[in-house]
Design a protein around this motif. Sequence first.
Motif, PDB file in Angstrom:
ATOM      1  N   ARG A 228      -2.264   0.853  13.248  1.00  0.00           N
ATOM      2  CA  ARG A 228      -0.999   0.916  14.129  1.00  0.00           C
ATOM      3  C   ARG A 228      -0.687   2.501  14.357  1.00  0.00           C
ATOM      4  NH1 ARG A 228       1.742  -1.069  10.142  1.00  0.00           N
ATOM      5  NH2 ARG A 228       1.540  -3.250  10.743  1.00  0.00           N
ATOM      6  N   GLU A 229      -1.012   3.481  13.741  1.00  0.00           N
ATOM      7  CA  GLU A 229      -0.548   4.922  13.902  1.00  0.00           C
ATOM      8  C   GLU A 229      -1.397   5.254  15.131  1.00  0.00           C
ATOM      9  OE1 GLU A 229      -1.491   6.955  10.343  1.00  0.00           O
ATOM     10  OE2 GLU A 229       0.454   6.512   9.301  1.00  0.00           O
ATOM     11  N   LEU A 230      -2.747   4.687  15.062  1.00  0.00           N
ATOM     12  CA  LEU A 230      -3.729   4.880  16.345  1.00  0.00           C
ATOM     13  C   LEU A 230      -3.382   4.415  17.281  1.00  0.00           C
ATOM     14  CD1 LEU A 230      -7.102   4.684  14.588  1.00  0.00           C
ATOM     15  CD2 LEU A 230      -6.254   6.509  15.792  1.00  0.00           C
ATOM     16  N   VAL A 231      -2.784   2.978  17.251  1.00  0.00           N
ATOM     17  CA  VAL A 231      -2.128   2.432  18.458  1.00  0.00           C
ATOM     18  C   VAL A 231      -1.112   3.180  19.118  1.00  0.00           C
ATOM     19  CG1 VAL A 231      -0.929   0.295  19.327  1.00  0.00           C
ATOM     20  CG2 VAL A 231      -3.101   0.105  18.032  1.00  0.00           C
ATOM     21  N   GLU A 232      -0.093   3.494  18.250  1.00  0.00           N
ATOM     22  CA  GLU A 232       0.854   4.223  18.700  1.00  0.00           C
ATOM     23  C   GLU A 232       0.575   5.602  19.494  1.00  0.00           C
ATOM     24  OE1 GLU A 232       3.119   4.924  15.279  1.00  0.00           O
ATOM     25  OE2 GLU A 232       4.020   2.932  15.257  1.00  0.00           O
ATOM     26  N   ALA A 233      -0.221   6.255  18.865  1.00  0.00           N
ATOM     27  CA  ALA A 233      -0.859   7.618  19.507  1.00  0.00           C
ATOM     28  C   ALA A 233      -1.460   7.166  21.128  1.00  0.00           C
ATOM     29  CB  ALA A 233      -1.815   8.126  18.756  1.00  0.00           C
ATOM     30  N   VAL A 234      -2.191   6.010  21.090  1.00  0.00           N
ATOM     31  CA  VAL A 234      -2.990   5.576  22.416  1.00  0.00           C
ATOM     32  C   VAL A 234      -1.840   5.435  23.442  1.00  0.00           C
ATOM     33  CG1 VAL A 234      -4.058   3.793  23.318  1.00  0.00           C
ATOM     34  CG2 VAL A 234      -5.004   4.633  21.302  1.00  0.00           C
TER      35      VAL A 234
ATOM     36  N   VAL B 297     -12.333   8.779  20.419  1.00  0.00           N
ATOM     37  CA  VAL B 297     -11.170   8.514  21.232  1.00  0.00           C
ATOM     38  C   VAL B 297     -11.259   7.693  22.430  1.00  0.00           C
ATOM     39  CG1 VAL B 297      -9.722  10.143  22.448  1.00  0.00           C
ATOM     40  CG2 VAL B 297     -10.370  10.815  20.257  1.00  0.00           C
ATOM     41  N   VAL B 298     -12.442   8.096  23.024  1.00  0.00           N
ATOM     42  CA  VAL B 298     -12.903   7.487  24.271  1.00  0.00           C
ATOM     43  C   VAL B 298     -12.769   6.034  24.015  1.00  0.00           C
ATOM     44  CG1 VAL B 298     -14.520   6.884  26.102  1.00  0.00           C
ATOM     45  CG2 VAL B 298     -13.832   9.189  25.388  1.00  0.00           C
ATOM     46  N   MET B 299     -13.677   5.590  22.950  1.00  0.00           N
ATOM     47  CA  MET B 299     -13.694   4.060  22.714  1.00  0.00           C
ATOM     48  C   MET B 299     -12.227   3.500  22.509  1.00  0.00           C
ATOM     49  SD  MET B 299     -17.324   4.387  20.167  1.00  0.00           S
ATOM     50  CE  MET B 299     -17.193   2.580  19.890  1.00  0.00           C
ATOM     51  N   PHE B 300     -11.566   4.156  21.681  1.00  0.00           N
ATOM     52  CA  PHE B 300     -10.423   3.531  21.065  1.00  0.00           C
ATOM     53  C   PHE B 300      -9.339   3.548  22.278  1.00  0.00           C
ATOM     54  CE2 PHE B 300      -6.633   2.850  18.701  1.00  0.00           C
ATOM     55  CZ  PHE B 300      -6.820   1.983  17.754  1.00  0.00           C
ATOM     56  N   VAL B 301      -9.270   4.412  23.104  1.00  0.00           N
ATOM     57  CA  VAL B 301      -8.516   4.498  24.118  1.00  0.00           C
ATOM     58  C   VAL B 301      -8.760   3.384  25.070  1.00  0.00           C
ATOM     59  CG1 VAL B 301      -7.152   5.753  26.258  1.00  0.00           C
ATOM     60  CG2 VAL B 301      -7.576   6.890  23.851  1.00  0.00           C
ATOM     61  N   ALA B 302     -10.018   3.157  25.418  1.00  0.00           N
ATOM     62  CA  ALA B 302     -10.405   2.487  26.607  1.00  0.00           C
ATOM     63  C   ALA B 302     -10.383   1.168  26.038  1.00  0.00           C
ATOM     64  CB  ALA B 302     -11.728   2.693  26.952  1.00  0.00           C
TER      65      ALA B 302
ATOM     66  N   ILE C 201      -1.016  14.914  32.014  1.00  0.00           N
ATOM     67  CA  ILE C 201      -2.403  14.416  32.533  1.00  0.00           C
ATOM     68  C   ILE C 201      -3.599  14.803  31.449  1.00  0.00           C
ATOM     69  CG2 ILE C 201      -1.526  13.461  34.540  1.00  0.00           C
ATOM     70  CD1 ILE C 201      -3.825  15.188  35.830  1.00  0.00           C
ATOM     71  N   LEU C 202      -3.537  16.179  30.974  1.00  0.00           N
ATOM     72  CA  LEU C 202      -4.718  16.816  30.419  1.00  0.00           C
ATOM     73  C   LEU C 202      -5.198  15.970  29.223  1.00  0.00           C
ATOM     74  CD1 LEU C 202      -4.170  20.582  30.447  1.00  0.00           C
ATOM     75  CD2 LEU C 202      -5.774  19.314  31.573  1.00  0.00           C
ATOM     76  N   PRO C 203      -4.391  15.316  28.477  1.00  0.00           N
ATOM     77  CA  PRO C 203      -5.018  14.577  27.218  1.00  0.00           C
ATOM     78  C   PRO C 203      -6.121  13.562  28.095  1.00  0.00           C
ATOM     79  CG  PRO C 203      -2.722  14.891  26.807  1.00  0.00           C
ATOM     80  CD  PRO C 203      -2.997  15.270  28.245  1.00  0.00           C
ATOM     81  N   MET C 204      -5.559  13.186  29.148  1.00  0.00           N
ATOM     82  CA  MET C 204      -6.613  11.998  29.739  1.00  0.00           C
ATOM     83  C   MET C 204      -7.853  12.654  30.355  1.00  0.00           C
ATOM     84  SD  MET C 204      -6.108   8.888  28.884  1.00  0.00           S
ATOM     85  CE  MET C 204      -6.540   7.795  30.359  1.00  0.00           C
ATOM     86  N   VAL C 205      -7.667  13.862  31.146  1.00  0.00           N
ATOM     87  CA  VAL C 205      -8.538  14.419  31.929  1.00  0.00           C
ATOM     88  C   VAL C 205      -9.152  15.600  31.653  1.00  0.00           C
ATOM     89  CG1 VAL C 205      -7.378  13.279  33.933  1.00  0.00           C
ATOM     90  CG2 VAL C 205      -7.085  15.702  33.334  1.00  0.00           C
TER      91      VAL C 205
ATOM     92  N   SER D 261      -2.215  13.052  21.701  1.00  0.00           N
ATOM     93  CA  SER D 261      -3.486  13.320  21.406  1.00  0.00           C
ATOM     94  C   SER D 261      -3.928  13.953  20.113  1.00  0.00           C
ATOM     95  CB  SER D 261      -3.930  14.411  22.818  1.00  0.00           C
ATOM     96  OG  SER D 261      -5.092  14.594  22.671  1.00  0.00           O
ATOM     97  N   ARG D 262      -3.035  14.912  19.673  1.00  0.00           N
ATOM     98  CA  ARG D 262      -3.140  15.663  18.310  1.00  0.00           C
ATOM     99  C   ARG D 262      -2.947  14.565  17.290  1.00  0.00           C
ATOM    100  NH1 ARG D 262      -0.479  19.775  21.299  1.00  0.00           N
ATOM    101  NH2 ARG D 262       1.576  18.936  20.686  1.00  0.00           N
ATOM    102  N   ARG D 263      -2.186  13.682  17.315  1.00  0.00           N
ATOM    103  CA  ARG D 263      -1.833  12.974  16.285  1.00  0.00           C
ATOM    104  C   ARG D 263      -3.251  12.005  15.986  1.00  0.00           C
ATOM    105  NH1 ARG D 263       1.637   9.051  17.187  1.00  0.00           N
ATOM    106  NH2 ARG D 263       2.567  10.048  19.309  1.00  0.00           N
ATOM    107  N   MET D 264      -3.560  11.652  17.197  1.00  0.00           N
ATOM    108  CA  MET D 264      -5.047  10.736  17.230  1.00  0.00           C
ATOM    109  C   MET D 264      -5.948  11.519  16.494  1.00  0.00           C
ATOM    110  SD  MET D 264      -7.161   8.821  20.382  1.00  0.00           S
ATOM    111  CE  MET D 264      -5.543   7.858  20.929  1.00  0.00           C
ATOM    112  N   GLY D 265      -6.345  12.666  16.980  1.00  0.00           N
ATOM    113  CA  GLY D 265      -7.424  13.653  16.475  1.00  0.00           C
ATOM    114  C   GLY D 265      -7.433  13.798  15.181  1.00  0.00           C
ATOM    115  N   ALA D 266      -6.008  14.066  14.570  1.00  0.00           N
ATOM    116  CA  ALA D 266      -5.896  14.051  13.055  1.00  0.00           C
ATOM    117  C   ALA D 266      -6.238  13.038  12.365  1.00  0.00           C
ATOM    118  CB  ALA D 266      -4.465  14.534  12.824  1.00  0.00           C
ATOM    119  N   ILE D 267      -5.798  11.730  12.734  1.00  0.00           N
ATOM    120  CA  ILE D 267      -6.354  10.662  12.068  1.00  0.00           C
ATOM    121  C   ILE D 267      -7.810  10.204  12.158  1.00  0.00           C
ATOM    122  CG2 ILE D 267      -6.019   8.160  12.238  1.00  0.00           C
ATOM    123  CD1 ILE D 267      -3.336   8.733  13.508  1.00  0.00           C
ATOM    124  N   LEU D 268      -8.408  10.620  13.311  1.00  0.00           N
ATOM    125  CA  LEU D 268      -9.747  10.103  13.181  1.00  0.00           C
ATOM    126  C   LEU D 268     -10.743  11.305  12.612  1.00  0.00           C
ATOM    127  CD1 LEU D 268     -10.135   9.234  17.269  1.00  0.00           C
ATOM    128  CD2 LEU D 268     -10.332   7.639  15.132  1.00  0.00           C
TER     129      LEU D 268
END
Length: 444
Positions: A186-192, A249-254, A101-105, A206-213
């Motif tokens: 698509r890579e971002l969605v998979e990470a989400v 990250v917050v905008m894309f996940v939410a 749960i750490l990547p979310m909180v 979470s790390r993959r999303m961070g690298a892309i962004l």
Amino acid sequence: MSTPHPTAGPAAGCPVTGAPATAAALYGPGLDGDTMPALYEELRGTHGPVAPVSLAPGIDAWLVLGHRELLRLTREEQDFSHDPRRWSLLREGRVPADSPILPMVGWRPALLFADGQQHRRMRVAVSDALAGINGHELRRSVRATAEALIAGFAAHGEADLVAAYARMLPMRVIAGLLGVDDRTGRELVEAVGGLVSAAGGAADASRRMGAILQALIEEKRRARGDDIVSALLHHPARLTDEEVLHNLVVMFVAGNQTTVNWIATSLRILLCDPALRSSLSGGHLGVDDALDLVLWRFPPTQNFPARYATRDMRFGGQDIRAGDMLILGLAAANADPEVLPADGAPVVGNRSHLAFGAGPHTCPAQDPARLITRTAVDTIRHRLPDLELAVPEAELKWINSPWSKGLGTLPVRFTSPQLPQGPVPSPAPAWPHRNAVQPQARPH
């Protein structure tokens, strides 16, 4: 992408300070979007408007189930902070570094984890970037994307509307708003998907999303574009690159996962509720009314992290200690008997639901999310008028997550697609708004 977390922790099952050891699990294979509502009512009956729950082994919290209590939780920042660095379990080294749960909180320099002036500074930048979206062009872009997706599976007479439609459409639209190509989207969605599942791979996602962004931010620093990323980078609020990354990250996940769930659930309700479908087809009910019914009954985000008590208090009939984590039970609060009609009638024409939260942290992207969802639902209703569920409703599969209520699949069949004549138009860019005023720095 999160700040380092202590690795030591006590034995699994150790409750949060002040919480009973009989916390109900909000995780595990037996708990999904189909079974969670019954759990909320069981908790309400046993504990009242605030109940002890477990988010992962050894990670306990309070779930706020009451509508009135959730409004207080979201509005009174002096008692309930957004900053997870106040979290007792974390400060005491009782959260494993690999907790799912750490990547979310875990704390990030983003508006979701800030209070007061710091939150307002970042929210101004995010709100202005979203305000730059041209609603007319966004609607055209969503419709063109929807038409193209439907045309891609129309000849088969069957489809999985989660994989082929609800999951693909927001991804392509949001990718356009971010200024990235389809593959990156698509890579971002998979990470989400990996992030919100709260499973073992959440940290890697979470790390993959961070690298892309991060790569995207560096690109937009070099060459400014007409997109949300560039708008955030060059806003007068002067967000750092790190702040831009984490707010994205917050905008894309939410934004992405919520919209996927909203589209899929709306389509499921229309397929499984003949009375609702008839009211919609007969003009007695508007599409927005149907979408709001979904937000009342089946909000796409079930539970949302988190607030942290700033002091010891009595809240919702429970003794809350400073540093306790409290989870926003959006779905449970919407079903609170104190706010629903006494006769059990559906709530129509009423947007006082809590699907988008409440207070100063109310979701700033709910208007574009509604536009995307409304256009997606309306387009497929007209293009596939004889759409029907291909399996019994009880056989539908759900994703497993303590946060999100979403369908894993929505298999359908149809026989008479009504496709437009001629080539499908290409999606138009939806940012910036042609008449948008350049954002100005605002006093805090």
